[in-house]
Motif scaffolding. Sequence first.
Motif, PDB file in Angstrom:
ATOM      1  N   PHE A 129     -83.962  66.625 -62.705  1.00  0.00           N
ATOM      2  CA  PHE A 129     -82.821  67.010 -63.535  1.00  0.00           C
ATOM      3  C   PHE A 129     -81.530  66.987 -62.719  1.00  0.00           C
ATOM      4  CE2 PHE A 129     -79.852  70.008 -65.445  1.00  0.00           C
ATOM      5  CZ  PHE A 129     -79.738  69.433 -66.699  1.00  0.00           C
ATOM      6  N   ASP A 130     -81.598  67.403 -61.465  1.00  0.00           N
ATOM      7  CA  ASP A 130     -80.428  67.291 -60.599  1.00  0.00           C
ATOM      8  C   ASP A 130     -79.960  65.837 -60.512  1.00  0.00           C
ATOM      9  OD1 ASP A 130     -80.476  70.006 -60.134  1.00  0.00           O
ATOM     10  OD2 ASP A 130     -81.416  69.847 -58.164  1.00  0.00           O
ATOM     11  N   ALA A 131     -80.920  64.912 -60.446  1.00  0.00           N
ATOM     12  CA  ALA A 131     -80.585  63.482 -60.384  1.00  0.00           C
ATOM     13  C   ALA A 131     -79.983  62.997 -61.701  1.00  0.00           C
ATOM     14  CB  ALA A 131     -81.834  62.666 -60.031  1.00  0.00           C
ATOM     15  N   ILE A 132     -80.487  63.508 -62.825  1.00  0.00           N
ATOM     16  CA  ILE A 132     -79.908  63.160 -64.127  1.00  0.00           C
ATOM     17  C   ILE A 132     -78.419  63.495 -64.153  1.00  0.00           C
ATOM     18  CG2 ILE A 132     -79.850  63.826 -66.583  1.00  0.00           C
ATOM     19  CD1 ILE A 132     -82.904  64.158 -66.419  1.00  0.00           C
ATOM     20  N   CYS A 133     -78.086  64.648 -63.599  1.00  0.00           N
ATOM     21  CA  CYS A 133     -76.696  65.102 -63.605  1.00  0.00           C
ATOM     22  C   CYS A 133     -75.773  64.185 -62.812  1.00  0.00           C
ATOM     23  CB  CYS A 133     -76.615  66.534 -63.062  1.00  0.00           C
ATOM     24  SG  CYS A 133     -77.450  67.757 -64.107  1.00  0.00           S
ATOM     25  N   GLN A 134     -76.349  63.319 -61.980  1.00  0.00           N
ATOM     26  CA  GLN A 134     -75.556  62.377 -61.179  1.00  0.00           C
ATOM     27  C   GLN A 134     -75.428  61.007 -61.838  1.00  0.00           C
ATOM     28  OE1 GLN A 134     -73.969  63.492 -58.423  1.00  0.00           O
ATOM     29  NE2 GLN A 134     -74.877  65.477 -58.926  1.00  0.00           N
ATOM     30  N   THR A 135     -76.139  60.767 -62.939  1.00  0.00           N
ATOM     31  CA  THR A 135     -76.062  59.453 -63.584  1.00  0.00           C
ATOM     32  C   THR A 135     -74.708  59.275 -64.262  1.00  0.00           C
ATOM     33  OG1 THR A 135     -77.029  60.225 -65.679  1.00  0.00           O
ATOM     34  CG2 THR A 135     -78.560  59.422 -63.975  1.00  0.00           C
ATOM     35  N   SER A 136     -74.286  58.027 -64.392  1.00  0.00           N
ATOM     36  CA  SER A 136     -72.974  57.759 -64.993  1.00  0.00           C
ATOM     37  C   SER A 136     -72.936  58.131 -66.467  1.00  0.00           C
ATOM     38  CB  SER A 136     -72.622  56.275 -64.828  1.00  0.00           C
ATOM     39  OG  SER A 136     -73.599  55.448 -65.460  1.00  0.00           O
ATOM     40  N   GLU A 137     -74.072  58.034 -67.148  1.00  0.00           N
ATOM     41  CA  GLU A 137     -74.098  58.316 -68.586  1.00  0.00           C
ATOM     42  C   GLU A 137     -74.035  59.808 -68.901  1.00  0.00           C
ATOM     43  OE1 GLU A 137     -76.807  54.639 -67.985  1.00  0.00           O
ATOM     44  OE2 GLU A 137     -76.341  56.522 -66.944  1.00  0.00           O
ATOM     45  N   TYR A 138     -74.525  60.646 -67.991  1.00  0.00           N
ATOM     46  CA  TYR A 138     -74.632  62.083 -68.268  1.00  0.00           C
ATOM     47  C   TYR A 138     -73.291  62.750 -67.960  1.00  0.00           C
ATOM     48  CZ  TYR A 138     -77.063  66.526 -68.956  1.00  0.00           C
ATOM     49  OH  TYR A 138     -77.472  67.745 -69.457  1.00  0.00           O
ATOM     50  N   TYR A 139     -72.393  62.679 -68.934  1.00  0.00           N
ATOM     51  CA  TYR A 139     -71.031  63.189 -68.780  1.00  0.00           C
ATOM     52  C   TYR A 139     -70.970  64.712 -68.732  1.00  0.00           C
ATOM     53  CZ  TYR A 139     -71.701  64.222 -73.677  1.00  0.00           C
ATOM     54  OH  TYR A 139     -72.209  64.717 -74.845  1.00  0.00           O
ATOM     55  N   LEU A 140     -72.015  65.378 -69.210  1.00  0.00           N
ATOM     56  CA  LEU A 140     -71.933  66.830 -69.414  1.00  0.00           C
ATOM     57  C   LEU A 140     -71.610  67.582 -68.127  1.00  0.00           C
ATOM     58  CD1 LEU A 140     -74.315  65.601 -71.459  1.00  0.00           C
ATOM     59  CD2 LEU A 140     -74.412  67.986 -72.143  1.00  0.00           C
ATOM     60  N   THR A 141     -72.340  67.276 -67.047  1.00  0.00           N
ATOM     61  CA  THR A 141     -72.156  68.030 -65.800  1.00  0.00           C
ATOM     62  C   THR A 141     -70.775  67.806 -65.211  1.00  0.00           C
ATOM     63  OG1 THR A 141     -74.523  67.962 -65.324  1.00  0.00           O
ATOM     64  CG2 THR A 141     -73.040  68.371 -63.474  1.00  0.00           C
ATOM     65  N   ARG A 142     -70.345  66.557 -65.077  1.00  0.00           N
ATOM     66  CA  ARG A 142     -69.054  66.317 -64.440  1.00  0.00           C
ATOM     67  C   ARG A 142     -67.900  66.828 -65.313  1.00  0.00           C
ATOM     68  NH1 ARG A 142     -70.936  61.140 -65.628  1.00  0.00           N
ATOM     69  NH2 ARG A 142     -69.791  60.018 -67.252  1.00  0.00           N
TER      70      ARG A 142
END
Length: 319
Positions: A46-59
């Motif tokens: 899940f930490d890695a998901i948060c670094q993907t370009s598509e997952y705008y939520l975290t950034r």
Amino acid sequence: MNQIATLLDCEPTTKSFRRDVYRGLAAARKSLSCKYLYDLRGSLLFDAICQTSEYYLTRTELKILRDNQLEIVNCLPDASVLVEPGSGSSVKTRLLLDAATQLDAYIPVDISREHLQQTADSLASTYPGLAILPVCADFTRPFDLPADIDDDQTSTIYFPGSTIGNFHPDEAVALLRTWNQLSSRAALLVGFDLQKDAATLEAAYDDASGVTAKFSLNLLARINRELNGDFRVEQFRHRARYNGEAGRIEIDIVSQRSQRVTVGDRTFSFSEGEPIRTECSYKYTIDGFAALASQAGWKLDRSWTDSQERFAVVHFLAN
């Protein structure tokens, strides 16, 4: 020398995991609770998901926190405690802890004991003047605060990352009501995703590099490892679809063929294309979520969003 955080361990048992898996796979519409996605490997994925370009939520949420850090921190009373259910790696929380010198303690609550201990020890070293009091527990059920927390201290429940969207509205109300009763003086700081177009949402939950798919399918590997299952993981696939009528992303693990799977002493049949529902993620407006929270005894105090109004961070006070 690294500081060690003392952990209150209420991690769910293998027995409860087995019971929930049996019940979910025996249902007419198969489902597995998203809380079981978060073993150590799942938490790291899940930490890695948060670094993907598509997952705008975290950034996007991080930008809101950075842009409004002092205003948000000023909502936290002196000599209060910050409680974070589902804390994970506490990445966003560090932005608050950097500035919230008025806090007496930070209480991360997470279902993955090993991941929680690693994160808590890191936090204890980074913030030596702050009490770090981790609690390993399933936050969807009532849990106790550590014994050294006074009931008359204000406890701000911090729930970032749009995790509240993983609960059906009636479940969200029940959870928010439980937190309103966590201490005699409570406040709520919550992040949630705002409504937007289906393409953006579906890409966020099914990235092109396949990290989210690995995260979903890791649940089957966990069942194999911990419950003596024989899922052939390669014969299942991850699927994320936006249901506009319900206002939610629906995530399934889909069987790609007719097959039978054994878990412990039980056998379950799957037809080709049959899904296992693992997660729903509801999307809100600020007014819509405030109305929902009011059913649990919370009143809207302050809200912050990004310039594109994709995400919101909102502070509530108890009625």
